[in-house]
Design a protein around this motif. Structure first.
Motif, PDB file in Angstrom:
ATOM      1  N   GLN A   1       0.825  -1.204   0.000  1.00 44.31           N
ATOM      2  CA  GLN A   1       0.000   0.000   0.000  1.00 44.31           C
ATOM      3  C   GLN A   1       0.867   1.265   0.000  1.00 44.31           C
ATOM      4  O   GLN A   1       0.599   2.212  -0.751  1.00 44.31           O
ATOM      5  N   SER A   2       1.904   1.277   0.804  1.00 43.80           N
ATOM      6  CA  SER A   2       2.800   2.427   0.865  1.00 43.80           C
ATOM      7  C   SER A   2       3.532   2.634  -0.457  1.00 43.80           C
ATOM      8  O   SER A   2       3.662   3.752  -0.945  1.00 43.80           O
ATOM      9  N   ARG A   3       3.973   1.551  -1.040  1.00 46.08           N
ATOM     10  CA  ARG A   3       4.690   1.625  -2.330  1.00 46.08           C
ATOM     11  C   ARG A   3       3.761   2.175  -3.409  1.00 46.08           C
ATOM     12  O   ARG A   3       4.170   3.008  -4.226  1.00 46.08           O
ATOM     13  N   ALA A   4       2.527   1.725  -3.433  1.00 49.94           N
ATOM     14  CA  ALA A   4       1.566   2.222  -4.431  1.00 49.94           C
ATOM     15  C   ALA A   4       1.230   3.692  -4.190  1.00 49.94           C
ATOM     16  O   ALA A   4       1.113   4.469  -5.145  1.00 49.94           O
ATOM     17  N   LEU A   5       1.100   4.076  -2.934  1.00 46.57           N
ATOM     18  CA  LEU A   5       0.730   5.445  -2.601  1.00 46.57           C
ATOM     19  C   LEU A   5       1.848   6.443  -2.911  1.00 46.57           C
ATOM     20  O   LEU A   5       1.602   7.511  -3.474  1.00 46.57           O
ATOM     21  N   TYR A   6       3.076   6.087  -2.559  1.00 45.06           N
ATOM     22  CA  TYR A   6       4.192   7.027  -2.699  1.00 45.06           C
ATOM     23  C   TYR A   6       5.075   6.757  -3.913  1.00 45.06           C
ATOM     24  O   TYR A   6       5.935   7.566  -4.247  1.00 45.06           O
ATOM     25  N   GLY A   7       4.901   5.614  -4.552  1.00 47.33           N
ATOM     26  CA  GLY A   7       5.683   5.293  -5.740  1.00 47.33           C
ATOM     27  C   GLY A   7       7.149   5.045  -5.476  1.00 47.33           C
ATOM     28  O   GLY A   7       7.967   5.108  -6.390  1.00 47.33           O
ATOM     29  N   ALA A   8       7.502   4.753  -4.246  1.00 45.04           N
ATOM     30  CA  ALA A   8       8.899   4.521  -3.893  1.00 45.04           C
ATOM     31  C   ALA A   8       8.976   3.622  -2.664  1.00 45.04           C
ATOM     32  O   ALA A   8       8.030   3.518  -1.891  1.00 45.04           O
ATOM     33  N   SER A   9      10.124   3.020  -2.503  1.00 43.44           N
ATOM     34  CA  SER A   9      10.390   2.210  -1.319  1.00 43.44           C
ATOM     35  C   SER A   9      11.147   3.038  -0.297  1.00 43.44           C
ATOM     36  O   SER A   9      11.635   4.125  -0.589  1.00 43.44           O
TER      37      SER A   9
END
Length: 130
Positions: free
Chosen positions: A91-99
């Motif tokens: 979810q975080s990766r999809a939301l912010y587009g980064a790791s």
């Protein structure tokens, strides 16, 4: 009430579980098990998947209790937190587009936790290893 690795019960379990052998302190065992139960009842953290103030960090309390007691319930709970943390990461990766690449607040700590859920190790990075 804060129930996260860096501010409460899960960190106390992870830090103290190896202090004394389980057969030497019934009072400590009781306290650690109660802290583990509190962590379970509080559920996965909303802040993210990492070690510090994240679901993976809290999950280490369960791995430590599994290691200390041999009770499979704690391993099951650790793995349930791991599955939740994977969802948080996605979810975080999809939301912010980064790791996030740090050990304590990022994906590296989550990766180590996931590996330990597979291998049933409880060696918390930088606390038990390094």
């Amino acid at each position: 009430m804060l129930v996260q690795w860096c501010h409460g019960a899960p960190g106390m379990v992870a830090s103290l579980a190896q202090t004394f052998p389980s057969e030497r302190s019934e009072a400590l065992d009781t306290l650690l098990l109660q802290a583990g139960e509190l962590t379970w009842q509080a559920g996965p953290l909303k802040k993210g998947s990492g070690l510090c103030h994240g679901t993976a960090g809290n999950g280490y309390a369960f791995l430590k209790l599994h290691q200390r007691t041999g009770d499979e319930l704690w391993l099951v709970r650790a793995r349930q937190f791991a599955m939740h943390a994977i969802g948080q990461y996605q979810q975080s990766r999809a939301l912010y587009g980064a790791s996030r690449y740090t050990l304590w607040t990022g994906d590296l700590g989550l990766a180590v936790y996931l590996w330990h859920c597979i291998t049933t190790e409880a060696a918390l990075p930088s606390l038990d290893v390094m």
